[in-house]
Design an enzyme around this catalytic site. Sequence first.
Site, PDB file in Angstrom:
ATOM      1  N   PRO A 197       0.800  -1.225   0.000  1.00 32.82           N
ATOM      2  CA  PRO A 197       0.000   0.000   0.000  1.00 32.82           C
ATOM      3  C   PRO A 197       0.838   1.282   0.000  1.00 32.82           C
ATOM      4  CG  PRO A 197      -0.997  -1.605   1.459  1.00 32.82           C
ATOM      5  CD  PRO A 197       0.301  -2.194   1.004  1.00 32.82           C
TER       6      PRO A 197
ATOM      7  N   SER B  50       5.534   2.679  -6.798  1.00 36.22           N
ATOM      8  CA  SER B  50       6.713   3.121  -7.541  1.00 36.22           C
ATOM      9  C   SER B  50       7.927   3.237  -6.618  1.00 36.22           C
ATOM     10  CB  SER B  50       6.438   4.479  -8.207  1.00 36.22           C
ATOM     11  OG  SER B  50       5.457   4.334  -9.220  1.00 36.22           O
TER      12      SER B  50
ATOM     13  N   GLU C 134       4.311  -3.060 -13.285  1.00 36.54           N
ATOM     14  CA  GLU C 134       5.728  -3.406 -13.435  1.00 36.54           C
ATOM     15  C   GLU C 134       6.580  -2.187 -13.805  1.00 36.54           C
ATOM     16  OE1 GLU C 134       6.831  -7.104 -15.173  1.00 36.54           O
ATOM     17  OE2 GLU C 134       4.865  -7.993 -14.815  1.00 36.54           O
TER      18      GLU C 134
ATOM     19  N   THR D 134       5.745   2.237 -13.733  1.00 34.02           N
ATOM     20  CA  THR D 134       4.975   3.215 -14.499  1.00 34.02           C
ATOM     21  C   THR D 134       5.827   3.852 -15.595  1.00 34.02           C
ATOM     22  OG1 THR D 134       5.594   5.058 -13.072  1.00 34.02           O
ATOM     23  CG2 THR D 134       3.637   3.785 -12.427  1.00 34.02           C
TER      24      THR D 134
END
Length: 385
Positions: free
Chosen positions: A129, A133, A364, A366
């Site tokens: 959570p 990134s 996987e 951004t």
Amino acid sequence: MDFNINDELRLMVETVRDFVDNEVDPVSQRIDEEDRIPEEIIEKAKEMGLFGLSIPEEYGGVGSIGMLGKCLIYEQLGRTCNGFTTLIGAHTGIGTVGIVELGTEEQKKKYLPDLASGDRLGAFALTEPDAGSDAANIKTTAVRKGDKYILNGTKHFITNAPEADIFTVMAVTDKSKGPKGITSFIVEKDFPGFRIGTIERKMGLRGSHTAEVILEDCEVPVENVLGQEGQGYVNALKILANGRAGLAARNLGSMQKLLELCVQYAQQRVQFGKPIASFQAVQHMLADMAVDIETTRWFTYRVAWMVDQGMKVIKEAAAVKYFASEAYCRVADKAVQIFGGMGYMKDFPIERYYRDARITRIYEGTSEIQKNIIASQLLKEYALA
């Protein structure tokens, strides 16, 4: 660069294409509506060896087809329901590659045969959570107690989680060391303290399921440390980087299918007394789609070839993932425009591809993270002496 392939691999690629076009694609709308891949499709995929694409032959896998071979197969898989493609891709990519590349001989013998056959499904649990990134910010902890590590934490958006049996899990073993204090573990779904939480409801990729993975005093044997302690973050980045050409290849297959559908429709759809394919505006959209596809194709093959040569591909892998995902979204958008109102209807596959395309710019890594990686590598390459 040599993109030639042997007859055995060529036959496999053709077989996968036939399977996708004649068996998977006819039920793709059903998969989307029911959010479920028919068992007969999964069983046929097992028989074809699709679950063992990344696994050496000695452990029951397909063997040495290399990244280029995998990309050629992923390209064919991309021609249909992206949910099915993701189930296979997540398993053969980040779900198993870590064990293949970093596992001990004992770990490989224990886990790879069942993963290769598809009898057990693999997943990769990094995202949390508070760590998307910013992957180095994971909070899941692993504390050694005797011959076990005790893991505590929550992962989310984990692809294949509801069905997976074997998870590559990242956890912090030494908080004081930052990213160098993260370690990889092989975690089985039946380990004490492991459970699946909320199954996510997604915009697209129907048939592929993601869920929370909850670790509450989860007991993991010491022998299930994957690679060296403290190398988990580095290993995660390596696993993600080398798999990015595969993601690009899957996007490529979807883009190619969309172009085929659009060319066919444009020649059949009549407005103002003539097929819309005769209008320059439509022709230009088709041309733009074709250019994006061909650029993605040769970029993907090049990066795959570089991986097979053992070359460093941090920048190139990020670039091809970034370009291919953005291109897929452009192609899907033009496909909706060419189909017009029909492209917005669930009865046509265009709408499904449009929804499925959007996640490729997020998962996987951004697009923004890929650009950061590219820039970072450029600055290192051109640094002043």
